[in-house]
Design an enzyme around this catalytic site. Structure first.
Site, PDB file in Angstrom:
ATOM      1  NE  ARG A 125      -2.267   1.806   3.254  1.00  0.00           N
ATOM      2  CZ  ARG A 125      -2.305   1.530   4.563  1.00  0.00           C
ATOM      3  NH1 ARG A 125      -3.058   0.566   5.026  1.00  0.00           N
ATOM      4  NH2 ARG A 125      -1.573   2.232   5.407  1.00  0.00           N
ATOM      5  CD  GLU A 141       4.008   4.112   5.871  1.00  0.00           C
ATOM      6  OE1 GLU A 141       5.061   3.515   6.165  1.00  0.00           O
ATOM      7  OE2 GLU A 141       2.945   3.909   6.465  1.00  0.00           O
ATOM      8  CG  ASN A 143       2.777   0.926   4.664  1.00  0.00           C
ATOM      9  OD1 ASN A 143       3.492   1.030   5.659  1.00  0.00           O
ATOM     10  ND2 ASN A 143       1.912   1.864   4.309  1.00  0.00           N
ATOM     11  CB  SER A 148      -4.579  -3.129   8.132  1.00  0.00           C
ATOM     12  OG  SER A 148      -4.181  -1.862   8.569  1.00  0.00           O
ATOM     13  CE  LYS A 315       7.832   4.788   7.899  1.00  0.00           C
ATOM     14  NZ  LYS A 315       7.129   3.695   8.542  1.00  0.00           N
ATOM     15  CE  LYS A 373       7.469   9.759   7.947  1.00  0.00           C
ATOM     16  NZ  LYS A 373       6.731   9.250   6.761  1.00  0.00           N
ATOM     17  CD  GLU A 377       6.386   0.316   8.186  1.00  0.00           C
ATOM     18  OE1 GLU A 377       5.247   0.759   7.984  1.00  0.00           O
ATOM     19  OE2 GLU A 377       7.402   0.782   7.642  1.00  0.00           O
ATOM     20  N   GLY A 378       3.521   0.877  11.784  1.00  0.00           N
ATOM     21  CA  GLY A 378       2.343   0.650  12.610  1.00  0.00           C
ATOM     22  C   GLY A 378       1.861   1.867  13.375  1.00  0.00           C
ATOM     23  NE  ARG A 458      -4.806   5.054   6.747  1.00  0.00           N
ATOM     24  CZ  ARG A 458      -3.526   4.864   7.041  1.00  0.00           C
ATOM     25  NH1 ARG A 458      -3.179   4.325   8.187  1.00  0.00           N
ATOM     26  NH2 ARG A 458      -2.584   5.216   6.184  1.00  0.00           N
TER      27      ARG A 458
HETATM   28  P1  ADP Z   1       3.867   4.277   9.806  1.00  0.00           P
HETATM   29  O1  ADP Z   1       4.652   3.288   9.035  1.00  0.00           O
HETATM   30  O2  ADP Z   1       4.043   4.154  11.273  1.00  0.00           O
HETATM   31  O3  ADP Z   1       2.420   4.322   9.385  1.00  0.00           O
HETATM   32  P2  ADP Z   1       4.088   6.849   8.449  1.00  0.00           P
HETATM   33  O4  ADP Z   1       5.273   7.242   7.680  1.00  0.00           O
HETATM   34  O5  ADP Z   1       2.879   6.513   7.681  1.00  0.00           O
HETATM   35  O6  ADP Z   1       4.508   5.699   9.459  1.00  0.00           O
HETATM   36  O7  ADP Z   1       3.728   8.024   9.443  1.00  0.00           O
HETATM   37  C1  ADP Z   1       2.589   7.968  10.284  1.00  0.00           C
HETATM   38  C2  ADP Z   1       1.687   9.161  10.075  1.00  0.00           C
HETATM   39  O8  ADP Z   1       2.427  10.371  10.254  1.00  0.00           O
HETATM   40  C3  ADP Z   1       1.086   9.289   8.687  1.00  0.00           C
HETATM   41  O9  ADP Z   1      -0.072   8.519   8.556  1.00  0.00           O
HETATM   42  C4  ADP Z   1       0.819  10.777   8.590  1.00  0.00           C
HETATM   43  O10 ADP Z   1      -0.384  11.107   9.269  1.00  0.00           O
HETATM   44  C5  ADP Z   1       1.985  11.375   9.362  1.00  0.00           C
HETATM   45  N1  ADP Z   1       3.074  11.702   8.418  1.00  0.00           N
HETATM   46  C6  ADP Z   1       4.109  10.922   8.081  1.00  0.00           C
HETATM   47  N2  ADP Z   1       4.914  11.521   7.185  1.00  0.00           N
HETATM   48  C7  ADP Z   1       4.378  12.727   6.951  1.00  0.00           C
HETATM   49  C8  ADP Z   1       4.756  13.841   6.126  1.00  0.00           C
HETATM   50  N3  ADP Z   1       5.856  13.820   5.367  1.00  0.00           N
HETATM   51  N4  ADP Z   1       3.953  14.921   6.129  1.00  0.00           N
HETATM   52  C9  ADP Z   1       2.845  14.979   6.901  1.00  0.00           C
HETATM   53  N5  ADP Z   1       2.454  13.974   7.711  1.00  0.00           N
HETATM   54  C10 ADP Z   1       3.195  12.861   7.737  1.00  0.00           C
HETATM   55 MG    MG Z   2       3.965   2.049   7.426  1.00  0.00          MG
HETATM   56 MG    MG Z   3       1.641   4.888   7.584  1.00  0.00          MG
END
Ligand code: ADP
Ligand code: MG
Ligand code: MG
Length: 482
Positions: A125, A141, A143, A148, A315, A373, A377-378, A458
């Site tokens: 995803r 990101e 995945n 899910s 990442k 970051k 994950e998660g 979401r």
């Molecule tokens: P995970 O793998 O834990 O889901 P993400 O990279 O998706 O990690 O980060 C979690 C959340 O943080 C995202 O769903 C988003 O809401 C916020 N986020 C992450 N990166 C960004 C970004 N570059 N700009 C704005 N919000 C972000």
């Molecule tokens: Mg993720």
């Molecule tokens: Mg995410």
């Protein structure tokens, strides 16, 4: 642009719409377990009341890139371009020895013992926020494990479509509010179909083949998974079993010679191992759990994903791909590459490379523009804005390389949708994250299936940094394109 949302009063929402949402969700399984549940209780998944508008062009572009992304990540996990993933994983394993290092070690062990199955299934995803200045989808990101809400996404689209067609969005007249259909993501059927195709491809000793869902203990989001299981059985006559990593050895047995994995009790052969767990170090509670992951890896079952595909989703790899020279190795076609690059925002390493030096400087000079970051994950693992300098100061500088520094994407807020959580509802500004599902079945030389597999929206309150649906800030939403 003024996009029309239904205009229901608080009383109408409370008295007329919420009961409809609750009963539809309970009747159709748009539900999850509450915190600290016992087996018979379920609550509705937090949702929005209406679909959220997204620009059609950015949605279409994200969809059109999915197969290219699938292939890119398959190529990375195939270790193309001179073993690039190996080189990067070895470096990353040193910085993040708690998890990446353990996975890498496990991969090496699996190589010693021999990889029996060449086919691998990627169920991916790619997540985006839509930049409010340019209206372009920017990748949050990518995945590669345990993605899910595929089934919940289908259901929330159906819920909104029901509310519209039943006239609930126009309480006074009872007419449809939206004249067009509300789009419904086909993720449930498409994800199940990919699992089915992989199962069919698997050359069983027995024709009693099953899919093993690897799940967490006390999974609150079990119904999202079960819906895919039911679809597998209903539309493809394929049975599934559910096992935790910790329980694997109690319920399955590996034939040492053929490396086939069987269900102990029934003798059924496990064709596909579908991970809906195993993405976080805290899930590996003992050495036994690591051994069980290894056992799966060396088994003849097709893994979704295998360890290398799992590792391709860090990442760190995403950060490296924002370097056009690196991306060009995998994507030689300049037009395609340009398309992909236009979905990236700046991501910096924090190592002592020239770009890393720049990242280190920016993290302290203008933290409000960034999110930091780790390789996790998660949800709930990131550090935001002003918290970044303090967080880094507390770390040993040599550990900074385990993190990436990503420019924050600023999406538009929507103020007219309503978030439903149980009996409460909230009309607060939300922002929305679009996820595009994709599946790819591949081996070292061939791609046997490469598909776009639906989408997920979401939404979360814009006041919160992260929008975990289960954690309480996020909800599932559907899409209205304009
Ligand atoms: P995970 O793998 O834990 O889901 P993400 O990279 O998706 O990690 O980060 C979690 C959340 O943080 C995202 O769903 C988003 O809401 C916020 N986020 C992450 N990166 C960004 C970004 N570059 N700009 C704005 N919000 C972000
Ligand atoms: Mg993720
Ligand atoms: Mg995410």
């Amino acid at each position: 642009m003024n996009l029309p949302y239904p205009d229901l009063s608080e009383t109408e929402i409370k008295q007329e719409i919420l009961p409809e949402v609750h009963q539809w969700a309970l009747a159709n399984g748009l539900v999850m377990y509450p915190v600290g549940f016992s087996s018979e209780q379920a609550t509705i998944v937090p949702t929005t009341l209406y679909p959220t508008y997204l620009p059609r062009a950015s949605f279409d572009k994200a969809v059109s890139l999915q197969k290219i992304y699938n292939k890119l990540y398959a190529d990375i996990s195939r270790n193309s371009c001179g073993g690039w993933l190996t080189q990067e994983s070895i470096k990353l394993a040193k910085y993040d020895n708690e998890f990446t290092g353990k996975l890498w070690e496990l991969y090496l062990k699996s190589m010693e013992q021999g990889i029996a199955q060449k086919l691998r299934l990627g169920i991916f995803r790619s997540d985006y926020l839509i930049d409010k200045r340019t209206n372009e989808a920017k990748q949050v990101e990518f995945n590669t494990i345990s993605v899910s809400f595929g089934a919940s996404s289908t259901k929330v689209g159906e819920l909104h479509d029901f509310l519209n067609k039943a006239g609930k969005y126009s309480a006074n007249s009872g007419d449809r509010f939206y004249q067009s259909e509300i789009p419904v993501s086909e993720s449930t059927s498409l994800l199940a179909r990919s699992l089915a195709i992989a199962t069919e491809r698997y050359q069983g000793l027995s024709d009693r083949k099953v899919v093993a869902f690897i799940v967490q203990d006390n999974e609150r989001n079990a119904f999202d998974q079960r819906t895919i299981e039911y679809e597998l059985l209903k539309s493809h006559s394929i049975k599934s079993i559910r096992i935790t990593l910790g329980d694997l050895h109690n319920y399955t047995t590996l034939d040492c010679e053929s490396k086939r994995l069987f269900v102990k009790k029934t003798g059924e052969e496990i064709a596909v191992v579908y991970f809906r767990a195993g993405y976080s170090p805290s899930e590996y509670k003992s050495e036994r759990d690591w051994e069980n992951r290894l056992l799966l890896e060396i088994s003849y079952a097709i893994k979704a994903p295998d360890i290398l595909t799992h590792l391709s989703g860090t990442k760190k790899i995403q950060q490296l791909l924002t370097d056009e020279d690196i991306l060009a190795k995998f994507i030689p076609d300049i037009d395609v590459r340009k398309q992909m690059l236009s979905t990236f925002v700046k991501i910096y390493p924090l190592d002592d490379s020239p770009l890393g030096q720049e990242g280190r400087k920016l993290a302290f000079q203008s933290p409000s523009k960034f999110v930091l970051k780790p390789q996790r994950e998660g949800g709930g693992n990131n550090v935001y804005k002003q918290d970044i300098p303090l967080f880094l100061e507390k770390l040993d500088q040599k550990d900074w390389s385990a993190y990436i520094l990503m420019e924050l994407i600023e999406p538009n807020e929507t103020t007219e949708n309503v978030v439903v959580r149980g009996n409460s509802f909230f009309k607060e500004p939300i922002i929305s994250e679009l996820g595009i599902f994709g599946c790819i079945l591949f081996d070292d030389t061939d791609v046997h299936l490469n598909e776009y597999s639906g989408w997920l929206l979401r939404s979360k309150f814009s006041r919160s940094n992260e929008g975990g649906v289960a954690a309480g800030f996020g909800c599932v939403d559907s899409v209205m394109l304009y």
